[in-house]
Design an enzyme around this catalytic site. Structure first.
Site, PDB file in Angstrom:
ATOM      1  N   LYS A  96       0.849  -1.202   0.000  1.00 50.17           N
ATOM      2  CA  LYS A  96       0.000   0.000   0.000  1.00 50.17           C
ATOM      3  C   LYS A  96       0.869   1.231   0.000  1.00 50.17           C
ATOM      4  CE  LYS A  96      -3.853   2.229   0.190  1.00 50.17           C
ATOM      5  NZ  LYS A  96      -3.422   2.935  -1.047  1.00 50.17           N
ATOM      6  N   GLN A 117       7.190   4.026   4.054  1.00 50.25           N
ATOM      7  CA  GLN A 117       5.802   3.558   4.121  1.00 50.25           C
ATOM      8  C   GLN A 117       5.672   2.302   5.000  1.00 50.25           C
ATOM      9  OE1 GLN A 117       3.944   5.546   1.492  1.00 50.25           O
ATOM     10  NE2 GLN A 117       2.240   5.170   2.864  1.00 50.25           N
ATOM     11  N   LYS A 120       5.355   3.702   8.532  1.00 46.27           N
ATOM     12  CA  LYS A 120       4.153   4.537   8.614  1.00 46.27           C
ATOM     13  C   LYS A 120       2.900   3.656   8.630  1.00 46.27           C
ATOM     14  CE  LYS A 120       3.979   7.735   5.445  1.00 46.27           C
ATOM     15  NZ  LYS A 120       3.661   8.640   4.312  1.00 46.27           N
ATOM     16  N   LYS A 132       5.364   1.744  -3.127  1.00 48.93           N
ATOM     17  CA  LYS A 132       5.298   3.101  -3.693  1.00 48.93           C
ATOM     18  C   LYS A 132       5.615   2.986  -5.171  1.00 48.93           C
ATOM     19  CE  LYS A 132       4.734   7.408  -2.266  1.00 48.93           C
ATOM     20  NZ  LYS A 132       4.040   7.926  -1.068  1.00 48.93           N
ATOM     21  N   GLY A 171      -2.594   8.300  -4.433  1.00 52.36           N
ATOM     22  CA  GLY A 171      -1.914   9.487  -4.952  1.00 52.36           C
ATOM     23  C   GLY A 171      -0.675   9.871  -4.162  1.00 52.36           C
ATOM     24  N   ASP A 172       0.068  10.798  -4.712  1.00 52.84           N
ATOM     25  CA  ASP A 172       1.209  11.447  -4.047  1.00 52.84           C
ATOM     26  C   ASP A 172       1.479  12.699  -4.900  1.00 52.84           C
ATOM     27  OD1 ASP A 172       3.398  10.729  -1.810  1.00 52.84           O
ATOM     28  OD2 ASP A 172       4.488  11.622  -3.462  1.00 52.84           O
ATOM     29  N   THR A 215      -4.522  13.659   4.956  1.00 49.95           N
ATOM     30  CA  THR A 215      -3.120  13.856   5.351  1.00 49.95           C
ATOM     31  C   THR A 215      -2.964  15.188   6.090  1.00 49.95           C
ATOM     32  OG1 THR A 215      -2.526  12.653   3.351  1.00 49.95           O
ATOM     33  CG2 THR A 215      -0.742  13.736   4.538  1.00 49.95           C
ATOM     34  N   ASN A 246      -2.083  19.158  -2.271  1.00 50.89           N
ATOM     35  CA  ASN A 246      -3.103  18.468  -1.479  1.00 50.89           C
ATOM     36  C   ASN A 246      -2.838  18.559   0.027  1.00 50.89           C
ATOM     37  OD1 ASN A 246      -3.600  15.584  -0.054  1.00 50.89           O
ATOM     38  ND2 ASN A 246      -5.364  16.187  -1.278  1.00 50.89           N
ATOM     39  N   SER A 383      -6.906   5.863   3.498  1.00 55.03           N
ATOM     40  CA  SER A 383      -6.872   4.939   2.362  1.00 55.03           C
ATOM     41  C   SER A 383      -7.227   3.527   2.823  1.00 55.03           C
ATOM     42  CB  SER A 383      -5.475   4.908   1.736  1.00 55.03           C
ATOM     43  OG  SER A 383      -5.314   5.958   0.808  1.00 55.03           O
TER      44      SER A 383
END
Ligand code: NDP
Ligand code: 2IT
Length: 450
Positions: A96, A117, A120, A132, A171-172, A215, A246, A383
């Protein structure tokens, strides 16, 4: 050296291994350094994590996918970009993590993001592995049709490597709701499956309430926890936010709601300094402006009659600084300026925005510092909630998701305190790394040598 085995688990040995195997992957090496520096002393005290190849496996992705992305631009020219998906660790669940479209993207950057990630996603308490991806494609200056064509080509290769049970992108930088829509549409066309394979979808077709905000909102919930824990409040504090995408937009929205005064935001060209503070109406203008990626924040200064300067906003005086743009955007000298101007809290909305020297200086100066893997985890947490809603074919309300997001951020803060406290000292980086590590490491131990 062809196989990978550490003779002993030291920081130097791990970094040397990376230099030998992956020369030039400086961003990846930096992210490993920041984790291992605090994990190694913990491993020394907890022998079960030694001598089972755990560290060697932790720093080696399970799978790296690199691919060609051919597409045709508006003038009929043939273009080729490079696509990536790093499936780093699936000990806790399906891979993820987001997709980044930015010209600076390379394997080192995607590996650092996927590595961050791991910890996290572990901290969220949800069953999420880590990955990622992205591309060196630059969406700026492209038409919607060009972006759509690119997204379609990108997912036409990637679709065979992902699924709702296996790997769920989101997204990123450079990938927002518009790009997610194009990617999801083509995935559905290729597979004939309406499924939760990607998060950050529009709420009308399977997205979760609060995902766009998650976020930025989560960052402010975390900051509030930090301040409250130390006997302070957010009220009337002055805030600087870098970026205007964002994360930055919704960090600003929640900061305003919490009674702070946000005096600066930025983009890659420079920053605006609004001494009166960015209010809700002015923020709406930024949101509208930034719907088009090529629009510059400088227009805000023209419209509202405030200052614009090239460079970064860190020399302004503030109580709270929130780097929400990109990696290594806050250096040691930036930290020095912030400290001289009396900053009391620096919390990362972006991934790895503070350099290691900046972090050390902030910590030494007793500034409250929150690492992104803790303070920006709200996005991936929601997410995870989108995945649950998709699997159960239901939708939670805005209030329900917001409540769950607050709980997740509070629980991450508690974990940081549990593992990061040493007498009077509270090191959020250490707490986040150790708490994140334990869950992943225990799952890896339980699942054998895979
Ligand atoms: P966006 O693309 O929406 O916005 C990115 C912002 O950062 C823009 O203002 C952009 O300016 C600026 N920026 C990007 N690259 C640079 C650069 N090299 N130098 C200076 N400014 C730059 O991305 P997001 O808001 O989604 O992401 C921001 C950060 O937050 C990233 O580090 C991302 O990894 C992290 N993050 C994102 C999450 C999410 O849910 N989206 C979740 C957790 C972390 P310009 O328009 O000029 O390029
Ligand atoms: O860095 C991140 O956590 C993200 N870009 C969000 C990942 C996700 O899967 O929502």
């Amino acid at each position: 050296m062809s196989d990978i085995q550490l003779k002993e688990i030291t920081l130097e040995a791990i970094l040397e291994l990376i230099d030998q195997r992956d020369p030039g992957q400086t961003a990846f090496k930096q992210s490993v350094y920041e984790v291992m520096e605090t994990i190694i002393p913990f491993i020394r005290e907890n022998k079960k994590y030694e001598n089972i190849g755990l560290i060697e496996r932790l720093i080696e992705p399970e799978r790296v996918i690199m691919f060609r992305v051919p597409w045709e631009d508006r003038d009929g020219n043939h273009r080729v970009n490079r696509g990536f998906r790093v499936q780093f660790n699936s000990a806790l669940g399906p891979y993820k993590g987001g997709l980044r479209f930015h010209p600076s993207v390379n394997l080192s950057i995607i590996k650092f993001l996927a590595f961050e990630q791991i910890f996290k996603n572990s901290l969220t308490g949800l069953n999420l592995g880590a990955g990622k991806g992205g591309s060196d494609f630059d969406p700026k200056g492209k038409t919607d049709t060009e972006v759509m064509r690119f997204c379609q080509s990108f997912i036409s290769e990637l679709y065979r490597h992902i699924s709702s049970e296996k790997d769920i992108p989101a997204g990123d930088i450079g990938v927002g709701e518009k790009e997610i829509g194009f990617i999801y549409g083509q995935y559905k066309r290729l597979t004939s499956r309406f499924t939760g394979v990607i998060t950050g979808k529009g709420v009308d077709y399977g997205g979760s309430a609060i995902r766009p905000q998650a976020t930025g909102f989560g960052l402010l919930y975390f900051v509030e926890e930090m301040l409250n824990h130390h006997g302070h409040s957010m009220d009337k504090k002055t805030v600087i936010i870098s970026g205007s995408g964002n994360v930055a937009q919704y960090a600003c929205e929640k900061a305003i709601e919490k009674g702070t005064k946000v005096i600066a935001m930025s983009d890659s060209n420079g920053f605006i300094h609004d001494k009166d503070g960015i209010n809700k109406n002015k923020l709406d203008y930024i949101k509208e402006l930034k719907r088009e990626r090529h629009n510059r924040i400088e227009k805000y200064a023209e419209k509202f009659g405030c200052d614009f300067e090239e460079g970064k906003p860190w020399k302004l005086k503030c109580d709270i600084a929130l780097p929400c743009a990109t990696q290594n955007e806050l250096t040691e000298s930036d930290a020095e300026s912030l400290i001289e101007n009396g900053v009391s809290c620096v919390a990362e909305g972006a991934n790895m925005p503070c350099t290691d020297a900046a972090i050390k200086l902030l910590q030494k100066s007793r500034v409250l510092y929150a690492p992104g893997k803790a303070s920006n985890a709200g996005g991936v947490a929601v997410s995870g909630m989108e995945m649950s809603q998709n699997a159960r074919r239901l939708s939670w309300t805005y209030e329900e998701v917001d409540k769950k997001l607050i709980e997740v951020m509070k629980s991450i803060h508690e974990k940081c305190i549990q593992y990061g406290s040493n007498g009077e000292d509270l090191n959020y980086m250490k707490g986040a790394n150790i708490a994140g590590f334990i869950k992943v490491a225990d799952a890896m131990l339980a699942q054998g040598h895979v």
